[in-house]
Write a protein that holds these residues in place. Structure first.
Motif, PDB file in Angstrom:
ATOM      1  N   UNK A   1       0.658  -1.119  -0.060  1.00  0.00           N
ATOM      2  CA  UNK A   1       0.123  -0.037  -0.159  1.00  0.00           C
ATOM      3  C   UNK A   1       0.705   1.204   0.002  1.00  0.00           C
ATOM      4  N   UNK A   2       1.820   1.381   0.746  1.00  0.00           N
ATOM      5  CA  UNK A   2       2.665   2.455   0.849  1.00  0.00           C
ATOM      6  C   UNK A   2       3.293   2.704  -0.606  1.00  0.00           C
ATOM      7  N   UNK A   3       4.069   1.755  -1.224  1.00  0.00           N
ATOM      8  CA  UNK A   3       4.607   1.935  -2.639  1.00  0.00           C
ATOM      9  C   UNK A   3       3.430   2.281  -3.414  1.00  0.00           C
ATOM     10  N   UNK A   4       2.289   1.512  -3.590  1.00  0.00           N
ATOM     11  CA  UNK A   4       1.155   1.865  -4.265  1.00  0.00           C
ATOM     12  C   UNK A   4       0.728   3.434  -4.582  1.00  0.00           C
ATOM     13  N   UNK A   5       0.573   3.672  -3.265  1.00  0.00           N
ATOM     14  CA  UNK A   5      -0.021   4.908  -2.988  1.00  0.00           C
ATOM     15  C   UNK A   5       0.972   5.929  -3.707  1.00  0.00           C
ATOM     16  N   UNK A   6       2.214   5.819  -3.327  1.00  0.00           N
ATOM     17  CA  UNK A   6       3.049   7.050  -3.836  1.00  0.00           C
ATOM     18  C   UNK A   6       3.209   6.757  -5.291  1.00  0.00           C
ATOM     19  N   UNK A   7       3.242   5.711  -5.794  1.00  0.00           N
ATOM     20  CA  UNK A   7       3.194   5.606  -7.480  1.00  0.00           C
ATOM     21  C   UNK A   7       1.989   6.242  -8.004  1.00  0.00           C
ATOM     22  N   UNK A   8       0.894   5.705  -7.629  1.00  0.00           N
ATOM     23  CA  UNK A   8      -0.311   6.573  -8.261  1.00  0.00           C
ATOM     24  C   UNK A   8      -0.126   8.122  -8.081  1.00  0.00           C
ATOM     25  N   UNK A   9       0.127   8.582  -7.009  1.00  0.00           N
ATOM     26  CA  UNK A   9      -0.080   9.996  -6.802  1.00  0.00           C
ATOM     27  C   UNK A   9       1.221  10.738  -7.742  1.00  0.00           C
ATOM     28  N   UNK A  10       2.232  10.033  -7.769  1.00  0.00           N
ATOM     29  CA  UNK A  10       3.452  10.381  -8.665  1.00  0.00           C
ATOM     30  C   UNK A  10       2.788  10.578 -10.302  1.00  0.00           C
ATOM     31  N   UNK A  11       2.213   9.498 -10.637  1.00  0.00           N
ATOM     32  CA  UNK A  11       1.859   9.437 -12.035  1.00  0.00           C
ATOM     33  C   UNK A  11       0.913  10.614 -12.237  1.00  0.00           C
ATOM     34  N   UNK A  12      -0.008  10.717 -11.287  1.00  0.00           N
ATOM     35  CA  UNK A  12      -1.001  11.680 -11.475  1.00  0.00           C
ATOM     36  C   UNK A  12      -0.211  13.245 -11.441  1.00  0.00           C
ATOM     37  N   UNK A  13       0.796  13.189 -10.728  1.00  0.00           N
ATOM     38  CA  UNK A  13       1.251  14.528 -10.543  1.00  0.00           C
ATOM     39  C   UNK A  13       2.425  14.878 -11.905  1.00  0.00           C
TER      40      UNK A  13
ATOM     41  N   UNK B   1      -9.902  -2.518  -5.549  1.00  0.00           N
ATOM     42  CA  UNK B   1     -10.749  -1.608  -6.310  1.00  0.00           C
ATOM     43  C   UNK B   1     -11.254  -0.355  -5.584  1.00  0.00           C
ATOM     44  N   UNK B   2     -11.598  -0.956  -4.283  1.00  0.00           N
ATOM     45  CA  UNK B   2     -11.971   0.383  -3.394  1.00  0.00           C
ATOM     46  C   UNK B   2     -10.992   1.152  -2.999  1.00  0.00           C
ATOM     47  N   UNK B   3      -9.880   0.500  -2.727  1.00  0.00           N
ATOM     48  CA  UNK B   3      -8.726   1.404  -2.653  1.00  0.00           C
ATOM     49  C   UNK B   3      -8.248   2.236  -3.570  1.00  0.00           C
ATOM     50  N   UNK B   4      -8.334   1.795  -4.840  1.00  0.00           N
ATOM     51  CA  UNK B   4      -7.873   2.657  -6.207  1.00  0.00           C
ATOM     52  C   UNK B   4      -8.961   3.603  -6.204  1.00  0.00           C
ATOM     53  N   UNK B   5     -10.005   3.559  -5.886  1.00  0.00           N
ATOM     54  CA  UNK B   5     -10.950   4.550  -6.024  1.00  0.00           C
ATOM     55  C   UNK B   5     -11.212   5.527  -4.910  1.00  0.00           C
ATOM     56  N   UNK B   6     -10.554   5.383  -3.794  1.00  0.00           N
ATOM     57  CA  UNK B   6     -10.718   6.033  -2.478  1.00  0.00           C
ATOM     58  C   UNK B   6      -9.961   7.358  -2.828  1.00  0.00           C
ATOM     59  N   UNK B   7     -10.627   8.671  -2.788  1.00  0.00           N
ATOM     60  CA  UNK B   7      -9.693   9.952  -3.256  1.00  0.00           C
ATOM     61  C   UNK B   7      -8.663  10.211  -1.904  1.00  0.00           C
ATOM     62  N   UNK B   8      -8.876   9.363  -0.691  1.00  0.00           N
ATOM     63  CA  UNK B   8      -7.916   9.855   0.285  1.00  0.00           C
ATOM     64  C   UNK B   8      -6.736   9.019   0.101  1.00  0.00           C
TER      65      UNK B   8
ATOM     66  N   UNK C   1      -5.531   8.044  -3.213  1.00  0.00           N
ATOM     67  CA  UNK C   1      -4.964   8.588  -4.384  1.00  0.00           C
ATOM     68  C   UNK C   1      -6.015   9.268  -5.229  1.00  0.00           C
ATOM     69  N   UNK C   2      -5.470  10.491  -5.819  1.00  0.00           N
ATOM     70  CA  UNK C   2      -6.580  11.112  -6.628  1.00  0.00           C
ATOM     71  C   UNK C   2      -6.532  10.810  -8.195  1.00  0.00           C
ATOM     72  N   UNK C   3      -5.699   9.764  -8.490  1.00  0.00           N
ATOM     73  CA  UNK C   3      -5.747   9.405  -9.795  1.00  0.00           C
ATOM     74  C   UNK C   3      -6.844   8.876 -10.512  1.00  0.00           C
ATOM     75  N   UNK C   4      -7.712   8.281  -9.986  1.00  0.00           N
ATOM     76  CA  UNK C   4      -8.893   7.997 -10.522  1.00  0.00           C
ATOM     77  C   UNK C   4      -9.552   9.133 -10.890  1.00  0.00           C
ATOM     78  N   UNK C   5      -9.563  10.275 -10.445  1.00  0.00           N
ATOM     79  CA  UNK C   5     -10.192  11.677 -10.962  1.00  0.00           C
ATOM     80  C   UNK C   5      -9.483  12.388 -11.786  1.00  0.00           C
ATOM     81  N   UNK C   6      -8.346  11.989 -12.219  1.00  0.00           N
ATOM     82  CA  UNK C   6      -7.522  12.683 -13.160  1.00  0.00           C
ATOM     83  C   UNK C   6      -7.604  12.660 -14.587  1.00  0.00           C
TER      84      UNK C   6
END
Length: 374
Positions: free
Chosen positions: A68-80, A112-119, A121-126
């Motif tokens: 979860x720690x690495x996934x969260x960082x990766x998704x947010x960095x891709x979105x940024x 899926x629930x984790x991926x879609x959770x804006x808390x 990562x915001x990638x699913x909204x980008x």
């Protein structure tokens, strides 16, 4: 008749005037070629699940069994990203899996629930399209023998339906599917076209039933004939500029062909067809590392982006991107952050994300080879 002296003076005046005019003429400015624009871009990564021994470790994961720690960082960095990708391809082993379909069902639902959770990562909204491809940890069953280091993996009946139950939302509606008598088994292999690019996405562990000659079924199967036919179709299409083949398992690992568990049994048939019909690259994961190879020194590349967060030989966790440029070139960029030396599942928030590999994917021999540890 004009005086010779007057005539000479007139000529001199004309010459001086011409010289002055030439002197005052503005000099040509140097031609500065504009940087090519990025006309399309996509990201890809795979292998983020935690180890079997950490699947119930709250410091490592949650019900998703993702790192979860690495996934969260990766998704947010891709979105940024400044050049935010149009598509993110997740190339399998999202979850730990390799068990019965009930556990797979729970893990994928949590992912899926984790991926879609804006808390989280915001990638699913980008506006980034997620396309998820299954890996062996989603498609196979794992059997370990007590007191022995050997284990088996074989097709898990019902895994395809379980994947579709949760992940079909991350499979494009406009995908070109496989028909015929084997269409049910091949529902997770298909093709799409995006911005003059042909993508062929493979389920590299296609389900096949138990047979009298094989009590478990085979791992590593792909619908080879359909894939090669699609490659030929794309290559002959004037509206397609580049072709990529994507799937969890690679064929080349560290420059060596692999037809066992680490690779593709159909690789000896598929790879020559990719070379012949100018597939630019096979994009894979499975091996927990980042590798870039051009196995024949010209032509098709094998790129492994299995450094998404699963413990392995990777020195950095991150993601890779392809930029299609306006001048026709294709640029590969791989970014990441050093793996935490204490635990692979711990993030390193103070360690900067940086480019670890960058090159233009030339069809001729690439003069900028990648070496691990760069």
């Amino acid at each position: 008749m004009k005086s010779p002296l007057l005539y000479s003076a007139l000529c001199l005046l004309i010459m001086l005037s011409a010289c002055q005019s030439e002197t005052n003429k503005p000099k040509d400015k140097p031609i500065v070629e504009a940087e090519p624009e990025v006309v399309y871009k996509f990201a890809f990564v795979g292998c983020n699940r935690v180890n079997y021994s950490d699947r119930d470790n709250p410091a490592a994961t949650n019900a998703s069994t993702a790192n979860v720690q690495v996934l969260k960082r990766t998704l947010n960095e891709i979105a940024a990203e400044k050049e935010r990708p149009d598509v993110l391809f997740f190339l399998g082993d999202l979850v730990e899996g390799l068990s019965d379909t009930s556990k797979l069902d729970t893990q994928l639902q949590a992912w899926v629930a984790q991926y879609q959770d804006p808390a989280f990562s915001n990638i699913s909204k980008m506006g980034i399209e997620l396309i998820a491809v299954p890996g062996n940890h989603e498609m196979l069953y794992y059997k370990e023998y007590p007191g022995d280091s050997v284990h088996d993996e074989w097709p898990l009946q019902g895994a395809t339906d379980t994947w579709l139950k949760h992940m079909s939302r991350y499979m494009p509606n406009d995908r070109d599917r496989i028909g015929g008598p084997d269409s049910l088994a091949n529902r997770l292999t298909y093709s799409i076209v995006r911005n003059r690019i042909g993508f062929i996405l493979m389920n590299t562990d296609t389900y096949n039933a138990i047979r009298p000659t094989d009590p478990k079924g085979d791992e590593g199967l792909i619908p080879t004939d359909w894939i090669i036919a699609k490659i030929k179709q794309f290559q002959n299409d004037p509206d397609i500029d580049h072709v990529f083949v994507l799937g969890h398992k690679p064929y080349y690992v560290s420059g060596v062909p692999e037809t066992g568990h680490r690779g593709l049994p159909e690789g000896p048939v598929l790879w020559p067809a990719m070379q012949k019909h100018h597939v630019l690259a096979m994009l894979s994961a499975h091996v927990h590392d980042y590798q870039r190879m051009q196995p024949q020194d010209t032509g098709t590349y094998q790129i492994i982006a299995g450094n998404g967060g699963t413990e392995g030989t990777a020195t950095f966790f991150g993601y890779s991107m392809i930029h299609i440029l306006s001048n026709g070139e294709v640029k590969l960029i791989s970014k990441g952050v050093d793996v935490n030396p204490q635990h692979y599942y711990l993030g390193m928030p103070d360690s900067p994300n940086s480019v670890r590999d960058s090159t233009i994917l030339t069809w001729t021999k690439n003069t900028n080879p990648y070496r691990s540890g760069n």
